[in-house]
Design an enzyme around this catalytic site. Structure first.
Site, short mmCIF file in Angstrom:
data_model
loop_
_atom_site.label_atom_id
_atom_site.label_comp_id
_atom_site.label_asym_id
_atom_site.label_seq_id
_atom_site.Cartn_x
_atom_site.Cartn_y
_atom_site.Cartn_z
N THR B 89 0.81 -1.41 0.08
CA THR B 89 0.07 0.21 -0.01
C THR B 89 0.96 1.29 -0.07
OG1 THR B 89 -1.87 -1.21 1.02
CG2 THR B 89 -1.57 1.42 1.30
N ASN B 168 -5.41 -9.48 -7.34
CA ASN B 168 -5.53 -10.23 -6.00
C ASN B 168 -6.90 -11.09 -6.10
OD1 ASN B 168 -6.41 -7.36 -6.25
ND2 ASN B 168 -7.29 -7.73 -4.25
N HIS B 218 4.29 -10.14 2.68
CA HIS B 218 3.66 -11.20 3.50
C HIS B 218 2.72 -11.75 2.54
CE1 HIS B 218 -0.48 -9.30 3.39
NE2 HIS B 218 0.04 -8.11 2.78
N CYS B 341 -21.39 -9.09 2.27
CA CYS B 341 -22.63 -8.91 2.84
C CYS B 341 -22.73 -8.24 4.22
CB CYS B 341 -23.45 -10.09 2.77
SG CYS B 341 -23.94 -10.47 0.96
#
Lengths: 131, 417
Positions: B89, B168, B218, B341
């Protein structure tokens, strides 16, 4: 997400799954929701001549809470009159299943399904009387 | 949990606290070899790599530079082109904001793809707020970028393009060589988010027409909290620092280096380089087995191109079954669903929607991601579990009943709520 024990019980062992003959004049069908919204409930009730619900079946496409809400109402509906059924409120369903706020719409959908099924049986009865 | 107090009969017992892990695209466990290498740098060799005046600092600096070499080697880069960050990120933010701002005199238009990770989408959105314009290209239904559409999106003021290598959610591999060549021809800086790609596909930055590339540890059996940004030296690409204070990493990213994390990333990438070919062959066998097992059911759709994808990812929609109830049904495995959801909005995955998948299919998707510690038994168990639960949920599904009765669901008037 944590589900209540009652939701899990209904989800693992749903009551009254199935379909009744939709062409039977004593069977009312209510189908509510939309696939795009992630839940669709189909509720079918069989009403005897005294206006008492003898049987109720459901099928639900939706999350565990939606399945549990519809399974629960099939249990509640049996033995009630259609007017009593019509009076069931979503808050009772939500309370019984301890639904979290984000799942309240599942109980609303179950109430809508009951109302739609009752409306269908009433329409069928009205058609029978005018026939 | 009373279940956790009992001795598990097998790994596959219905132990809801330790389901089989099939979510390697979310994160991977740290390889024990990596963890072992990291630990001394927390206790004995704890020095600050920026300390030049004593052996504590020298030891730490040496470890950091060894790791930098390992990271560079895996991706065919020069170690001097590797900048440490806190993860993909941060690398994406540094690359996108850093390059866009540095070169904003050239133009203020950015191209990216609607199926990028939020760590690319959101920095681009932020630049839009600062006065840049952005094009979010829609991919083809197979998830791949159409090169002609990409070419057509380039404007005279396009300064930067960002396209991920491996997606991803759906695992598709974009043709970054072709996209990079188009960028080169048009003088557009090209950034690639490769967070999901290391150890899965070969990357040779010496040959690839890529200017900036983001990595993290990671997803490749290293620790969380560490990543890197590749910044090309020839031709030299400049970026504006986003973090100031001390001038570490040649001024591109200040902050004391996390030696133990960096050592972990270096070791993880070394293992990836040495073992990826063997590992990928094994994972492909498992992936093929899982797919064939699941495809014995009706109305099962793979999301994303089948050929241009990493075998580690299988994103599958089970039509007429709702995603959250499916996740609930498969407690024995840890997977993720394309259906978010848990929020009241019931938004299906934006990636699957961008492929043009219907809401139902997007809601009914499961991402299985396979990794280093997945076994054949895990796959066998998963196939049987999925079959039994899908059968059960379809028995419950009014949509499945309608499908079986030959009703076209797209023609039904639904009461949307």
């Amino acid at each position: 997400m944590a589900y209540s024990d009652k939701v899990l019980d209904h989800y693992e062992n749903p009551r009254n799954v199935g379909t009744l003959d939709k062409n039977d004049p004593n069977v009312g069908t209510g189908m509510v929701g939309a696939p795009a919204c992630g839940d669709v409930m189909k509720l079918m009730i069989k009403v005897n001549d005294s206006g008492i619900i003898e049987d109720a079946k459901f099928k639900t496409y939706g999350c565990g809470s939606a399945i549990a809400s519809s399974s629960l109402v099939t249990e509640w509906l049996k033995g009630r009159t259609i007017d009593e059924a019509y009076a069931i409120k979503n808050s009772e369903i939500a309370e019984e299943l301890a639904l979290p706020p984000v799942k309240i719409h599942c109980s609303v959908l179950a109430e809508d399904a009951i109302k739609a099924a009752v409306a269908d049986i009433k329409a069928k009865q009205a058609a029978k009387e005018t026939a | 949990m009373s279940a956790s107090l009992e001795m598990p009969v097998s790994k596959h017992a219905e132990d809801s606290m330790h389901p089989i892990y099939l979510d390697y695209s979310a994160t991977t466990p740290v390889d024990p070899r990596v963890a072992a290498k990291m630990i001394p740098y927390l206790t004995e060799d704890f020095g600050n790599p920026a300390s030049r005046s004593h052996p504590y600092g020298w030891t730490a600096e040496k470890a950091v530079e060894n790791a930098r070499e390992e990271v560079a080697k895996l991706v065919g880069a020069d170690p001097r082109e590797i900048v440490w960050t806190s993860g993909a990120t941060e690398s994406n933010n540094l690359a996108i904001k850093g390059a866009a701002n540095f070169y904003s005199g050239k133009g203020k238009h950015i191209i990216t793809v609607a199926t990028e990770h939020k760590a690319v989408i959101d920095p681009v959105r932020e630049l839009e707020r600062q006065g840049f314009e952005a094009t979010f290209l829609e991919p083809e239904p197979n998830g791949l970028v159409d090169l002609e559409k990409f070419k057509a999106a380039i404007r005279p003021d396009t300064v930067l393009a960002s396209v991920m290598l491996v997606n991803n959610e759906i695992g598709v591999i974009q043709d970054i060589t072709a996209i990079g060549n188009i960028c080169r021809e048009n003088g557009v800086i090209f950034h690639v988010d490769a967070a999901q790609a290391t150890g899965k596909v070969h990357i040779d930055l010496d040959k690839l027409p890529v200017d900036l590339m983001s990595f993290c540890a990671h997803k490749t059996y290293g620790p969380k909290g560490i990543g890197a940004l590749y910044v090309r030296r020839k031709p030299r690409i400049r970026i504006e620092a986003q973090m100031h204070g001390g001038g570490h990493e040649r001024g591109m990213r200040s902050g004391t280096l996390a030696t133990h994390q960096i050592v972990g990333m270096g070791e993880a990438f070394r293992i990836a380089r040495e073992e990826m070919d063997l590992e990928n062959a094994r994972i492909r066998r498992l992936s093929d087995k899982l797919l064939h097992g699941l495809e014995t059911m009706e109305e099962v759709y793979v999301n994303g191109d089948l050929e241009h994808r990493v075998p580690h990812n299988l994103n599958i929609s089970f039509n007429y079954v709702e995603g959250e109830s499916l996740i609930m049904a498969v407690k024995g495995i840890a997977v993720s669903s394309g259906s978010a959801c848990t929020s009241a909005s019931l938004e299906p995955s934006y990636v699957l929607r961008a492929l043009g998948r219907s809401d139902e299919l997007a809601h009914s998707s499961i991402r299985f991601s396979i990794g280093r510690f997945t076994t054949e038994d895990d796959v066998d168990y998963t196939i049987e579990l999925m079959k039994s639960k899908i059968d059960k949920l379809r028995e419950l599904s009014p949509l499945w009943e309608m499908f079986k009765d030959g009703i076209d669901l797209s023609k039904v008037q639904w009461a949307a709520h």
